[in-house]
Design an enzyme around this catalytic site. Structure first.
Site, short mmCIF file in Angstrom:
data_model
loop_
_atom_site.label_atom_id
_atom_site.label_comp_id
_atom_site.label_asym_id
_atom_site.label_seq_id
_atom_site.Cartn_x
_atom_site.Cartn_y
_atom_site.Cartn_z
N PRO A 277 0.82 -1.22 0.00
CA PRO A 277 0.00 0.00 0.00
C PRO A 277 0.85 1.27 0.00
O PRO A 277 0.34 2.35 -0.28
CB PRO A 277 -0.81 -0.10 1.30
CG PRO A 277 -0.68 -1.51 1.76
CD PRO A 277 0.61 -2.02 1.21
N GLU B 255 2.73 -8.04 8.59
CA GLU B 255 2.60 -6.58 8.71
C GLU B 255 3.45 -5.85 7.68
O GLU B 255 3.21 -4.70 7.35
CB GLU B 255 2.99 -6.11 10.11
CG GLU B 255 2.04 -6.55 11.21
CD GLU B 255 0.58 -6.30 10.85
OE1 GLU B 255 -0.16 -7.30 10.75
OE2 GLU B 255 0.20 -5.15 10.66
N ARG C 286 -1.90 -9.03 -21.02
CA ARG C 286 -2.85 -8.56 -22.06
C ARG C 286 -2.22 -7.55 -23.01
O ARG C 286 -2.73 -7.33 -24.10
CB ARG C 286 -4.07 -7.91 -21.40
CG ARG C 286 -4.85 -8.83 -20.49
CD ARG C 286 -5.90 -8.05 -19.72
NE ARG C 286 -6.82 -7.36 -20.61
CZ ARG C 286 -7.81 -7.94 -21.26
NH1 ARG C 286 -8.01 -9.22 -21.12
NH2 ARG C 286 -8.60 -7.24 -22.05
N ASP D 129 -7.74 -1.22 -27.34
CA ASP D 129 -7.28 0.07 -27.87
C ASP D 129 -8.32 1.15 -27.61
O ASP D 129 -7.99 2.27 -27.27
CB ASP D 129 -7.05 -0.02 -29.39
CG ASP D 129 -5.80 -0.83 -29.71
OD1 ASP D 129 -5.00 -1.06 -28.78
OD2 ASP D 129 -5.65 -1.24 -30.87
#
Ligand code: 4GX
Length: 246
Positions: A90, A117, A155, A170
């Site tokens: 994070p 943690e 992808r 696209d």
């Protein structure tokens, strides 16, 4: 592209990646994936990968040495020069299509999936080039984040998607949300398919789809709309949409 994931739950990553688009890309050899378990690189008989945090507090912290050795193993297994080591957390940079497009130009991405943690900061500073975040929420481990990176980058690799899927992708790159989609039946208890889509006038359909994409972006994600410059036609379509909803 080679992905090497550092994870205490290797099967979670290899199994999830074996489905669908990513699974096919791996089968076809367009993408390589190996997972390295830091526990295999521990040196004590208990195979310890975590320890208590200096300074006290709840939770455990992942130790440096097993992680450093797992990353080294991933590097030695494949001597690709054009690579990046990325830790998912994070505290990282917010993931975006743009960031992932840049990442797709590397030959090897080593993705570090932490548990507990956190990870000893010295490993992050010393062994990782970047830190990336899915968003401002907390999940239980970096594996799901690494899988999202693997999926989204795969992808973008030439040849992975069929022509239809690539063309569709696209059209997303213009920075707008997608238009609504419908399939059979035409009429049902829960609603009807918009007439324009049944008419076969391709110019009208294209205009309708663009108008819906603009309208949804305007109502759901005004922040995205601020980042794009609309053409005169798009501007007119959005005005039409706005006069229809209010
Ligand atoms: N986007 N987490 C990682 C353990 C951890 C903490 C600090 C490294 C440094 C997350 C996210 C996420 C929770 C995965 C904490 N590892 N990862 N984990 N949001 O919440 O990527």
């Amino acid at each position: 592209m080679r992905f090497d994931v550092i994870s205490l739950f290797p099967e979670m990553v290899s199994h999830a990646a074996s489905y669908g688009v990513t699974g096919r890309a791996i089968e076809r050899g367009l993408v390589g994936l190996s997972v390295w378990n830091p526990r295999d690189y521990t040196l004590d008989k208990h195979r310890t990968v975590d320890d208590r945090p200096y300074g006290g507090g709840p939770g455990m912290v992942m130790k440096c040495q097993p992680l450093l050795d797992a990353v080294d193993a991933a590097k030695q297994h494949n001597v690709l020069v054009n690579r990046k080591v990325i830790c998912l957390s994070p505290q990282g940079r917010l993931l975006s299509q743009e960031l992932l497009l840049d990442a797709s130009c590397y030959d090897q991405l080593i993705l570090v999936s932490g548990r507990y943690e956190g990870i000893d900061e010295r490993f992050i500073q010393h062994a990782c080039d970047e830190e990336w975040s899915l968003g401002d929420y907390v999940i239980s481990g970096g594996e799901l984040a690494a899988l999202i990176v693997i999926d989204a980058v795969t992808r973008l690799i030439p040849g992975v998607l069929g022509d239809d899927e690539s063309a569709k992708q696209d059209s997303h790159f213009d920075g707008l949300l997608d238009c609504p989609h419908y399939t059979r039946p035409e009429h049902s208890d829960i609603g009807d398919v918009p007439d324009v889509l049944l008419g076969g006038n391709h110019a009208d359909i294209k205009r309708w789809r663009m108008k819906q994409a603009l309208g949804r972006t305007w109502s759901r994600r005004p922040d995205m709309l601020e980042k794009v410059t609309l053409s005169a036609e798009q501007d007119a379509l959005l005005k039409e949409f706005r006069t229809e909803v209010v």
